[in-house]
Design a protein around this motif. Structure first.
Motif, PDB file in Angstrom:
ATOM      1  N   GLY A  57     -18.423   5.696 -57.471  1.00  0.00           N
ATOM      2  CA  GLY A  57     -19.325   4.764 -56.293  1.00  0.00           C
ATOM      3  C   GLY A  57     -18.890   3.500 -56.424  1.00  0.00           C
ATOM      4  N   THR A  58     -18.886   2.783 -57.527  1.00  0.00           N
ATOM      5  CA  THR A  58     -18.520   1.311 -58.027  1.00  0.00           C
ATOM      6  C   THR A  58     -17.181   1.010 -57.735  1.00  0.00           C
ATOM      7  N   VAL A  59     -16.088   1.986 -58.287  1.00  0.00           N
ATOM      8  CA  VAL A  59     -14.834   1.308 -58.108  1.00  0.00           C
ATOM      9  C   VAL A  59     -13.804   1.888 -56.736  1.00  0.00           C
ATOM     10  N   TYR A  60     -14.423   3.106 -56.242  1.00  0.00           N
ATOM     11  CA  TYR A  60     -13.769   3.633 -55.108  1.00  0.00           C
ATOM     12  C   TYR A  60     -13.924   2.446 -53.903  1.00  0.00           C
ATOM     13  N   PRO A  61     -15.215   2.071 -53.446  1.00  0.00           N
ATOM     14  CA  PRO A  61     -15.065   0.951 -52.535  1.00  0.00           C
ATOM     15  C   PRO A  61     -14.158  -0.123 -52.782  1.00  0.00           C
ATOM     16  N   MET A  62     -14.017  -0.663 -53.926  1.00  0.00           N
ATOM     17  CA  MET A  62     -13.097  -1.919 -54.248  1.00  0.00           C
ATOM     18  C   MET A  62     -11.810  -1.494 -53.981  1.00  0.00           C
ATOM     19  N   LEU A  63     -11.227   0.019 -54.237  1.00  0.00           N
ATOM     20  CA  LEU A  63     -10.029   0.301 -54.225  1.00  0.00           C
ATOM     21  C   LEU A  63      -9.748   0.476 -52.454  1.00  0.00           C
ATOM     22  N   GLU A  64     -10.543   0.976 -51.701  1.00  0.00           N
ATOM     23  CA  GLU A  64     -10.520   1.213 -50.412  1.00  0.00           C
ATOM     24  C   GLU A  64     -10.367  -0.314 -49.648  1.00  0.00           C
ATOM     25  N   ALA A  65     -11.008  -1.416 -50.342  1.00  0.00           N
ATOM     26  CA  ALA A  65     -10.529  -2.536 -49.693  1.00  0.00           C
ATOM     27  C   ALA A  65      -9.015  -3.100 -49.417  1.00  0.00           C
ATOM     28  N   ARG A  66      -8.346  -2.303 -50.480  1.00  0.00           N
ATOM     29  CA  ARG A  66      -6.800  -2.625 -50.713  1.00  0.00           C
ATOM     30  C   ARG A  66      -5.992  -1.612 -50.022  1.00  0.00           C
ATOM     31  N   MET A  67      -6.833  -0.446 -49.296  1.00  0.00           N
ATOM     32  CA  MET A  67      -6.092   0.610 -48.700  1.00  0.00           C
ATOM     33  C   MET A  67      -5.830   0.300 -47.199  1.00  0.00           C
ATOM     34  N   CYS A  68      -4.834  -0.660 -47.012  1.00  0.00           N
ATOM     35  CA  CYS A  68      -4.573  -0.922 -45.499  1.00  0.00           C
ATOM     36  C   CYS A  68      -3.672   0.236 -45.046  1.00  0.00           C
ATOM     37  N   GLN A  69      -4.159   0.587 -43.909  1.00  0.00           N
ATOM     38  CA  GLN A  69      -3.507   1.878 -42.882  1.00  0.00           C
ATOM     39  C   GLN A  69      -2.915   1.190 -41.717  1.00  0.00           C
ATOM     40  N   LEU A  70      -2.179   1.825 -41.177  1.00  0.00           N
ATOM     41  CA  LEU A  70      -1.349   1.696 -39.969  1.00  0.00           C
ATOM     42  C   LEU A  70      -2.130   2.424 -38.864  1.00  0.00           C
ATOM     43  N   SER A  71      -2.703   1.751 -37.938  1.00  0.00           N
ATOM     44  CA  SER A  71      -3.200   2.353 -36.652  1.00  0.00           C
ATOM     45  C   SER A  71      -2.457   2.118 -35.593  1.00  0.00           C
ATOM     46  N   ARG A  72      -1.962   3.315 -35.041  1.00  0.00           N
ATOM     47  CA  ARG A  72      -1.166   3.073 -33.762  1.00  0.00           C
ATOM     48  C   ARG A  72      -1.879   3.493 -32.410  1.00  0.00           C
ATOM     49  N   ARG A  73      -2.029   2.690 -31.381  1.00  0.00           N
ATOM     50  CA  ARG A  73      -2.700   3.183 -30.210  1.00  0.00           C
ATOM     51  C   ARG A  73      -2.070   2.855 -28.942  1.00  0.00           C
ATOM     52  N   VAL A  74      -1.999   3.650 -28.203  1.00  0.00           N
ATOM     53  CA  VAL A  74      -1.520   3.598 -26.753  1.00  0.00           C
ATOM     54  C   VAL A  74      -2.260   3.149 -25.877  1.00  0.00           C
ATOM     55  N   VAL A  75      -2.246   1.961 -25.219  1.00  0.00           N
ATOM     56  CA  VAL A  75      -3.086   1.325 -24.232  1.00  0.00           C
ATOM     57  C   VAL A  75      -2.820   1.224 -23.000  1.00  0.00           C
TER      58      VAL A  75
ATOM     59  N   PRO B 198     -16.067  -7.860 -52.306  1.00  0.00           N
ATOM     60  CA  PRO B 198     -14.615  -6.922 -51.774  1.00  0.00           C
ATOM     61  C   PRO B 198     -14.502  -5.621 -51.787  1.00  0.00           C
ATOM     62  N   VAL B 199     -15.516  -4.878 -51.082  1.00  0.00           N
ATOM     63  CA  VAL B 199     -15.668  -3.600 -50.707  1.00  0.00           C
ATOM     64  C   VAL B 199     -15.363  -3.019 -49.391  1.00  0.00           C
ATOM     65  N   ARG B 200     -15.018  -1.747 -49.356  1.00  0.00           N
ATOM     66  CA  ARG B 200     -15.044  -1.223 -47.872  1.00  0.00           C
ATOM     67  C   ARG B 200     -15.322   0.324 -48.358  1.00  0.00           C
ATOM     68  N   LEU B 201     -16.104   1.180 -47.404  1.00  0.00           N
ATOM     69  CA  LEU B 201     -16.404   2.443 -47.617  1.00  0.00           C
ATOM     70  C   LEU B 201     -16.270   3.028 -46.452  1.00  0.00           C
ATOM     71  N   LEU B 202     -15.585   4.295 -46.266  1.00  0.00           N
ATOM     72  CA  LEU B 202     -15.322   4.856 -44.940  1.00  0.00           C
ATOM     73  C   LEU B 202     -14.851   3.903 -43.857  1.00  0.00           C
ATOM     74  N   CYS B 203     -14.134   2.721 -44.148  1.00  0.00           N
ATOM     75  CA  CYS B 203     -13.892   1.736 -43.270  1.00  0.00           C
ATOM     76  C   CYS B 203     -12.478   1.125 -43.704  1.00  0.00           C
ATOM     77  N   ARG B 204     -11.508   1.852 -43.604  1.00  0.00           N
ATOM     78  CA  ARG B 204     -10.243   1.262 -44.178  1.00  0.00           C
ATOM     79  C   ARG B 204      -9.682   0.032 -43.404  1.00  0.00           C
ATOM     80  N   PRO B 205      -9.143  -0.969 -44.304  1.00  0.00           N
ATOM     81  CA  PRO B 205      -8.674  -2.049 -43.523  1.00  0.00           C
ATOM     82  C   PRO B 205      -7.279  -1.478 -42.621  1.00  0.00           C
ATOM     83  N   GLU B 206      -6.984  -2.260 -41.856  1.00  0.00           N
ATOM     84  CA  GLU B 206      -5.863  -1.858 -40.969  1.00  0.00           C
ATOM     85  C   GLU B 206      -4.930  -2.863 -40.141  1.00  0.00           C
ATOM     86  N   VAL B 207      -3.892  -2.637 -40.120  1.00  0.00           N
ATOM     87  CA  VAL B 207      -2.777  -3.216 -39.274  1.00  0.00           C
ATOM     88  C   VAL B 207      -2.683  -2.318 -37.833  1.00  0.00           C
ATOM     89  N   VAL B 208      -3.033  -3.117 -36.923  1.00  0.00           N
ATOM     90  CA  VAL B 208      -3.053  -2.308 -35.494  1.00  0.00           C
ATOM     91  C   VAL B 208      -1.689  -2.460 -34.686  1.00  0.00           C
TER      92      VAL B 208
END
Length: 283
Positions: free
Chosen positions: A31-49, A268-278
């Motif tokens: 509960g303490t470490v994972y949110p700090m790790l998720e804050a660096r788990m940047c994902q790619l989000s692809r969307r068609v608009v 510097p935490v995120r939880l179930l809300c990963r950072p993203e490049v769109v």
């Protein structure tokens, strides 16, 4: 119960308590470490608009949207470098930055701008400032983004052209720390033109009634940064609650795409809300 069985029971109880204690420590660690790790788990989000007024020659245009990098004490330059490399690997036609490049101190402005300078896009690279950029140093932010080769479109815009087709890229100043001059941003666009508007704060959409805007791109809310299962995000920097936390939503006059952003502010935490490049593909 014999003395021997009592001793066995005491041993079993000690084992059970030890295991329970180790389990609790493990859960606490996760509960303490994972949110700090998720804050660096940047994902790619692809969307068609879909933009109904988009000219034929611009259909299929790929747009990389980055926002809320927040380079500072909690968002290291190595992480920003990774995000830039990820974005370049997508080979977007266009790069748009929607503000908040730093946190805490203006000394972080030049380094982060030096990194985003490496972003590549054949049709251009455009940016607006966010509230943190104004808080730390408006003038330094403008100077460094200009040196990085970005065209600042706060309260102004420009046309991308392919033959006789054109696409307007424009922006407004931050809602909290600047003024918003939408007529200057839209320029000579008419209702038949396709217009993409950058506004760091998505709440600006609630005051917009101009039908010329095809799509607004924003950040600022970080997706809430922390999402509690079964409850949602306890905090939002938007006046409109969860409406503009992330993704494609409909504003009063135009659709608004809100990125969850790259960095974090505060803890510097995120939880179930990963950072993203769109990466948006316009059709």
């Amino acid at each position: 119960m014999t003395d021997e069985s009592k001793e066995v029971e005491r041993i079993d109880r000690r084992k059970l308590l030890k295991r329970a204690g180790l389990g609790a420590l493990g859960m606490l660690g996760v509960g303490t470490v994972y949110p700090m790790l998720e804050a660096r788990m940047c994902q790619l989000s692809r969307r068609v608009v879909a933009l109904p007024k988009l000219p034929p020659s611009f259909r299929g245009l790929s747009v990389a949207l980055l926002t809320d990098l927040h380079h500072g004490p909690f968002v290291p330059l190595a992480y920003i470098r990774h995000v830039v490399d990820l974005t370049n690997s997508l080979k977007p036609d266009l790069v748009l930055l929607a503000g908040d490049y730093v946190s805490v101190n203006p000394r972080y402005i030049a380094p982060v701008c030096k990194e985003v300078r490496r972003l590549e896009a054949p049709l251009g690279r455009f940016a607006v400032l966010g509230n943190h950029d104004h808080w730390e140093s408006t003038s330094e932010s403008k100077v460094q983004l200009d040196r990085a080769g970005f065209e600042l479109v706060d309260n102004r815009g420009t046309w991308l052209r392919r033959g006789s087709d054109r696409l307007r890229i424009c922006g407004v100043g931050d809602l909290w720390t600047d003024h918003q001059d939408l007529p200057s941003a839209l320029g000579d666009a008419d209702e038949d033109d396709a217009v993409i508007l950058l506004s760091h704060n998505p709440d600006f959409a609630e005051s917009v009634r101009d039908p010329r805007i095809s799509l607004m791109l924003s950040g600022h809310t970080h997706g809430g940064q922390v999402v509690v299962p079964g409850f949602g995000a306890p905090f939002s920097s938007s006046k409109f609650g969860a409406k503009y936390l992330g993704g494609l939503v409909q504003g009063p006059a135009c659709p608004v795409f809100v990125s969850r952003g790259v960095g974090t502010t505060g803890p510097p935490v995120r939880l179930l809300c990963r950072p993203e490049v769109v990466l948006l593909t316009l059709t």
